[in-house]
Write an enzyme that holds these catalytic residues in place. Sequence first.
Site, PDB file in Angstrom:
ATOM      1  CE  LYS A  77      -4.046  -1.982   0.121  1.00  0.00           C
ATOM      2  NZ  LYS A  77      -4.959  -1.880  -1.047  1.00  0.00           N
ATOM      3  CG  ASN A 103      -3.467   1.298  -7.273  1.00  0.00           C
ATOM      4  OD1 ASN A 103      -3.284   0.948  -8.437  1.00  0.00           O
ATOM      5  ND2 ASN A 103      -4.267   0.630  -6.457  1.00  0.00           N
ATOM      6  CE  LYS A 186      -4.403   0.904 -12.245  1.00  0.00           C
ATOM      7  NZ  LYS A 186      -3.497   0.068 -11.470  1.00  0.00           N
TER       8      LYS A 186
END
Length: 315
Positions: A77, A103, A186
Amino acid sequence: MNICILGAGALGCAIGAALTEGGSDVWLINRDARHVEAMNRHGLRIERAGRDTYLPVKAARSADEVGVVDLVVVLVKSFSTREAIEGAKSLVGDNTVVLSLQNGLGHEDILAEVVGRERVLAGKTYVGGVLLGPGHIVSGIEGKETLIGELDGSLSHRAQGIAEVFNRAGLRTTVSANIMGTMWDKLLINVATGALSGITRLVYGELYAIPQIRETALAAVAEAMAVARAAGIRLSFTHPEQAWTLAAEGLPAAFKTSMLQSLEKGSPTEIDFINGSVVRWGQRLDVPTPVNAALVACIKGIERAQILSRKEHTA
């Protein structure tokens, strides 16, 4: 190739499983003892394309169990990036490459500070995964693209070599000479669905059935695109609809975004590195981002409510 997946949750296991089946020597690192034990004892249980299989894998809770590898794929994360790579220096040798497929934005800079910028590659993947339980995932790799690249935009032999390994494993991968554009592409995908899925608690099949959600998603993506243009980023998308459509392409109706999975587990989300990144860049560039700011506020509110609820139950 000797590969370590640093952060073998749903997505990390999906990618690690494909690489294992493709012939690479892969270690999966995750701090959850039950998850690691289940994988080592029974193999990784993978549901994909209507099939349910068990794949023998090597899993560990600590990088110290692994040793030096050729490639570290970072999938922890966002908020755990520094802690994870600081604790995984034993994986890094003279020729080790560290690739972030996380991400959001900014991880590559954190990795570079710890292991040296010359070791770091950036990338983004559209592969999906859902963790159903310890050692048990749904994998969504079919037709999903992964892009990697050097931070300076060069087309290096090492990046091409990694792409070849990924492609042999069924992970459709290309090397990008515009990695910042790739990363923003993305980001747009995550902006389109992550927060909205987390707020509504809806899986993709339901999320995409509600016109008002689509309209909100397109507005959030449009803001992010305006910020990217102001920053001089070259995007591959020309319309917000493209990000909204691509986000669900090839994924099952039951798919859950990583943000929704985090909230269901009562864990912190990556909102600060996704919609929050759009807001921060917008403030820096004087581009309004009210929709993204509202989505950040909602997720922050849900996170806070979960903390208060846990306190009440433990009081």
